[in-house]
Write an enzyme that holds these catalytic residues in place. Structure first.
Site, mmCIF file in Angstrom:
data_model
loop_
_atom_site.group_PDB
_atom_site.id
_atom_site.type_symbol
_atom_site.label_atom_id
_atom_site.label_comp_id
_atom_site.label_asym_id
_atom_site.label_seq_id
_atom_site.Cartn_x
_atom_site.Cartn_y
_atom_site.Cartn_z
ATOM 1 C CE LYS A 11 -4.070 -2.163 2.133
ATOM 2 N NZ LYS A 11 -5.064 -2.077 3.237
ATOM 3 C CE1 TYR A 51 -9.508 -2.650 0.130
ATOM 4 C CE2 TYR A 51 -8.625 -0.751 -1.028
ATOM 5 C CZ TYR A 51 -8.436 -1.869 -0.237
ATOM 6 O OH TYR A 51 -7.175 -2.208 0.192
ATOM 7 N NE ARG A 87 -7.140 -12.075 5.217
ATOM 8 C CZ ARG A 87 -7.835 -10.940 5.183
ATOM 9 N NH1 ARG A 87 -7.646 -10.057 4.194
ATOM 10 N NH2 ARG A 87 -8.715 -10.659 6.108
ATOM 11 C CB THR A 93 -7.511 -5.093 9.751
ATOM 12 O OG1 THR A 93 -8.108 -6.282 9.235
ATOM 13 C CG2 THR A 93 -7.731 -3.950 8.782
ATOM 14 N NE ARG A 104 -2.732 -5.466 7.142
ATOM 15 C CZ ARG A 104 -3.856 -6.017 6.719
ATOM 16 N NH1 ARG A 104 -4.438 -6.974 7.432
ATOM 17 N NH2 ARG A 104 -4.416 -5.629 5.591
ATOM 18 C CG ASN A 114 -3.832 -1.926 6.810
ATOM 19 O OD1 ASN A 114 -3.717 -1.554 5.655
ATOM 20 N ND2 ASN A 114 -4.848 -2.657 7.231
ATOM 21 C CG HIS A 117 -5.392 -6.184 -0.287
ATOM 22 N ND1 HIS A 117 -6.621 -6.212 0.312
ATOM 23 C CD2 HIS A 117 -5.466 -7.024 -1.358
ATOM 24 C CE1 HIS A 117 -7.421 -7.033 -0.387
ATOM 25 N NE2 HIS A 117 -6.734 -7.535 -1.405
ATOM 26 C CD GLU A 128 -9.149 -8.879 -3.584
ATOM 27 O OE1 GLU A 128 -8.031 -9.322 -3.251
ATOM 28 O OE2 GLU A 128 -10.031 -8.562 -2.757
HETATM 29 P P1 RTP Z 1 -7.211 -5.750 3.177
HETATM 30 O O1 RTP Z 1 -8.568 -5.975 2.527
HETATM 31 O O2 RTP Z 1 -6.591 -4.425 2.808
HETATM 32 O O3 RTP Z 1 -6.291 -6.907 2.977
HETATM 33 O O4 RTP Z 1 -7.411 -5.673 4.745
HETATM 34 P P2 RTP Z 1 -8.362 -6.545 5.656
HETATM 35 O O5 RTP Z 1 -9.075 -7.602 4.852
HETATM 36 O O6 RTP Z 1 -7.554 -6.966 6.828
HETATM 37 O O7 RTP Z 1 -9.386 -5.442 6.138
HETATM 38 P P3 RTP Z 1 -10.785 -5.015 5.519
HETATM 39 O O8 RTP Z 1 -11.816 -5.166 6.587
HETATM 40 O O9 RTP Z 1 -11.022 -5.687 4.198
HETATM 41 O O10 RTP Z 1 -10.563 -3.449 5.294
HETATM 42 C C1 RTP Z 1 -9.928 -2.974 4.140
HETATM 43 C C2 RTP Z 1 -8.966 -1.892 4.496
HETATM 44 O O11 RTP Z 1 -9.689 -0.747 4.946
HETATM 45 C C3 RTP Z 1 -8.909 -0.048 5.924
HETATM 46 N N1 RTP Z 1 -9.657 0.010 7.183
HETATM 47 N N2 RTP Z 1 -9.632 1.047 7.977
HETATM 48 N N3 RTP Z 1 -11.554 1.297 11.055
HETATM 49 C C4 RTP Z 1 -10.669 1.668 10.138
HETATM 50 O O12 RTP Z 1 -10.056 2.716 10.193
HETATM 51 C C5 RTP Z 1 -10.427 0.760 9.012
HETATM 52 N N4 RTP Z 1 -10.942 -0.444 8.869
HETATM 53 C C6 RTP Z 1 -10.444 -0.922 7.708
HETATM 54 C C7 RTP Z 1 -7.620 -0.820 6.096
HETATM 55 O O13 RTP Z 1 -6.652 -0.262 5.194
HETATM 56 C C8 RTP Z 1 -8.024 -2.200 5.667
HETATM 57 O O14 RTP Z 1 -6.913 -2.973 5.294
HETATM 58 MG MG MG Z 2 -10.152 -7.178 3.056
#
Ligand code: RTP
Ligand code: MG
Length: 143
Positions: A11, A51, A87, A93, A104, A114, A117, A128
């Site tokens: 990122k 997204y 993962r 996250t 992370r 973070n 992805h 994706e």
């Molecule tokens: P990613 O899709 O980026 O691999 O991350 P992830 O599955 O662990 O998390 P996801 O729930 O899919 O959220 C996508 C991205 O959104 C940002 N985020 N910010 N509360 C917050 O501030 C928040 N929650 C999510 C993060 O960049 C997250 O990776």
């Molecule tokens: Mg995700």
């Protein structure tokens, strides 16, 4: 052995801090092979489409602003159990909850910035990968 592919992003926060090489090293050390890679600067439209599942969530605008703030590296990883394994390498996250030794925990700035992805299911991996790569951009690394 069944080879599985996942989609990965380094990122903007990590590219900006010159962490591409460090993260690629950790990916390769974990046994995953990079079979496609490129640098991109996402448009708003591309980030919103990527997204789409998060549209309407409180963090959506912040996420899109972040993901369009600078260049990213996108790559396809191949190996055994790659979706779940990558993962696990990334960690949770929110870096405050990420296990020690995860990407992370080591590199993320906060819950949004973070660093990495990774696809969360075979269906999202397929969606994706094809969002960013044509089939002929993936290299055969079976050797
Ligand atoms: P990613 O899709 O980026 O691999 O991350 P992830 O599955 O662990 O998390 P996801 O729930 O899919 O959220 C996508 C991205 O959104 C940002 N985020 N910010 N509360 C917050 O501030 C928040 N929650 C999510 C993060 O960049 C997250 O990776
Ligand atoms: Mg995700």
């Amino acid at each position: 052995m069944t080879l599985e592919r996942t989609f990965s992003i380094v990122k903007p926060d990590a590219v900006q801090r010159n962490l591409i090489g460090a993260i690629y090293q950790r990916i390769e050390n974990a046994g995953f092979r990079i079979v496609a890679a490129k640098m991109l600067h996402l448009t708003r439209e591309q980030a919103e489409g990527f997204y789409a599942e998060h549209q309407g969530k409180p963090f959506f605008e912040k996420l899109v602003n972040f993901m369009t703030s600078g260049p990213i590296m996108v790559q396809v990883l191949e190996g055994e159990n790659t979706i779940a394994g990558y993962r696990e390498l990334m960690g949770k996250t929110n870096p405050e909850e990420a296990a020690r030794g995860t990407l992370r925990a080591d590199y993320a700035v906060n819950h949004t910035f973070n660093s990495v992805h990774g696809s969360d299911s075979p269906e999202s991996a397929q969606r994706e990968i094809s969002y960013f790569f044509a089939a002929d951009e993936l290299c055969d690394r079976e050797d």
